[in-house]
Design a protein around this motif. Structure first.
Motif, mmCIF file in Angstrom:
data_model
loop_
_atom_site.group_PDB
_atom_site.id
_atom_site.type_symbol
_atom_site.label_atom_id
_atom_site.label_comp_id
_atom_site.label_asym_id
_atom_site.label_seq_id
_atom_site.Cartn_x
_atom_site.Cartn_y
_atom_site.Cartn_z
ATOM 1 N N SER A 136 0.812 -1.209 0.000
ATOM 2 C CA SER A 136 0.000 0.000 0.000
ATOM 3 C C SER A 136 0.850 1.266 0.000
ATOM 4 N N LEU A 137 0.423 2.240 -0.792
ATOM 5 C CA LEU A 137 1.098 3.543 -0.802
ATOM 6 C C LEU A 137 0.933 4.269 0.526
ATOM 7 N N HIS A 138 -0.005 3.835 1.359
ATOM 8 C CA HIS A 138 -0.123 4.403 2.708
ATOM 9 C C HIS A 138 1.183 4.201 3.477
ATOM 10 N N MET A 139 1.867 3.082 3.236
ATOM 11 C CA MET A 139 3.108 2.789 3.964
ATOM 12 C C MET A 139 4.271 3.666 3.518
ATOM 13 N N LYS A 140 4.103 4.384 2.417
ATOM 14 C CA LYS A 140 5.133 5.304 1.931
ATOM 15 C C LYS A 140 4.746 6.759 2.179
ATOM 16 N N GLY A 141 3.600 6.972 2.846
ATOM 17 C CA GLY A 141 3.132 8.342 3.057
ATOM 18 C C GLY A 141 2.636 8.979 1.778
ATOM 19 N N GLN A 142 2.128 8.154 0.857
ATOM 20 C CA GLN A 142 1.697 8.660 -0.443
ATOM 21 C C GLN A 142 0.197 8.505 -0.678
ATOM 22 N N ALA A 143 -0.575 8.248 0.373
ATOM 23 C CA ALA A 143 -2.010 8.020 0.186
ATOM 24 C C ALA A 143 -2.792 8.486 1.406
ATOM 25 N N ALA A 144 -4.074 8.766 1.155
ATOM 26 C CA ALA A 144 -4.990 9.135 2.237
ATOM 27 C C ALA A 144 -6.380 8.611 1.898
ATOM 28 N N ASP A 145 -7.089 8.169 2.925
ATOM 29 C CA ASP A 145 -8.490 7.778 2.802
ATOM 30 C C ASP A 145 -9.304 8.864 3.485
ATOM 31 N N LEU A 146 -10.270 9.427 2.729
ATOM 32 C CA LEU A 146 -10.963 10.634 3.172
ATOM 33 C C LEU A 146 -12.466 10.509 2.996
ATOM 34 N N ARG A 147 -13.178 11.288 3.786
ATOM 35 C CA ARG A 147 -14.640 11.318 3.717
ATOM 36 C C ARG A 147 -15.095 12.760 3.900
ATOM 37 N N LEU A 148 -16.210 13.090 3.258
ATOM 38 C CA LEU A 148 -16.900 14.366 3.460
ATOM 39 C C LEU A 148 -18.377 14.054 3.676
ATOM 40 N N LYS A 149 -18.989 14.717 4.644
ATOM 41 C CA LYS A 149 -20.430 14.526 4.876
ATOM 42 C C LYS A 149 -21.257 15.147 3.757
ATOM 43 N N SER A 150 -20.775 16.267 3.222
ATOM 44 C CA SER A 150 -21.564 17.032 2.260
ATOM 45 C C SER A 150 -21.369 16.602 0.803
ATOM 46 N N ARG A 151 -20.513 15.638 0.550
ATOM 47 C CA ARG A 151 -20.276 15.180 -0.818
ATOM 48 C C ARG A 151 -20.306 13.660 -0.848
ATOM 49 N N SER A 152 -20.805 13.128 -1.943
ATOM 50 C CA SER A 152 -20.862 11.670 -2.097
ATOM 51 C C SER A 152 -19.489 11.135 -2.472
ATOM 52 N N VAL A 153 -19.332 9.833 -2.341
ATOM 53 C CA VAL A 153 -18.105 9.173 -2.759
ATOM 54 C C VAL A 153 -17.870 9.453 -4.248
ATOM 55 N N GLY A 154 -18.928 9.393 -5.034
ATOM 56 C CA GLY A 154 -18.803 9.671 -6.466
ATOM 57 C C GLY A 154 -18.315 11.077 -6.759
ATOM 58 N N GLN A 155 -18.850 12.060 -6.051
ATOM 59 C CA GLN A 155 -18.422 13.452 -6.252
ATOM 60 C C GLN A 155 -16.953 13.635 -5.860
#
Length: 189
Positions: A136-155
């Motif tokens: 995973s690129l998370h192990m290289k500090g090159q990724a993030a998993d994010l969420r927003l309440k006001s926007r859909s995953v698709g947006q």
């Protein structure tokens, strides 16, 4: 003896000319910035972590320069909260996150689900889920998993994909988007 100066042209002037050219060359996504199609004077990031209770709302880039002290704060914020390990996050990932946020024209901060992951944490998560990559690129500090309440995953995924600067994973069932600065690709549903 040679002089490495451009007569009558400042560094700021060159950056401004480049920024103007980049915006004209990419009118569709001119509100994205930096390596992501057009420069701006500042770049900022707003996030909070439900895991640690911490939040960050900061300018991390001004007129062509990343701010080292702020980058240290961001690295700490995006640490592996399970082990407290910190690495230097890849600035390209931050740029993708910030540009996506700006494209969505939202004031709400991102909820950070996962930034850096230690190999130990990644192995533990991988043992519990088929959706966690071995390298995973998370192990290289090159990724993030994010969420927003006001926007859909698709947006969110559409905004990140518009940057055309890394990987975008849609995790609709878990309501988050993965953004990374690796090869341009997309997956999920």
């Amino acid at each position: 003896m040679t002089e490495n100066k451009l007569i009558g042209v400042s560094r700021r002037g060159l950056l401004g000319a480049f920024a103007a050219t980049a915006v004209v060359a990419a009118p569709t996504y001119s509100s994205a910035f930096g390596l992501l199609k057009g420069a701006g004077d500042i770049r900022k990031i707003r996030m909070y972590s439900g895991r640690t209770g911490e939040s960050i709302d900061t300018i991390y880039w001004i007129e062509g320069e990343y701010i080292p002290e702020v980058m240290k704060e961001i690295n700490h914020f995006m640490r592996d909260w399970r082990t407290d390990d910190v690495v230097g996050m890849d600035m390209r990932t931050l740029d993708i996150m910030a540009a996506s946020h700006r494209l969505m024209d939202v004031g709400e901060p991102y909820m950070l689900l996962s930034g850096y992951r230690s190999p130990k944490t990644n192995a533990m998560l991988r043992s519990k889920s088929g959706g966690v990559a071995r390298n995973s690129l998370h192990m290289k500090g090159q990724a993030a998993d994010l969420r927003l309440k006001s926007r859909s995953v698709g947006q969110m995924a559409k905004a990140a994909a518009a940057c055309a600067s890394g990987g975008v994973g849609k995790y609709s069932r878990s309501n988050f988007v993965h953004m990374d600065c690796g090869p341009v690709r997309s997956w999920g549903g």
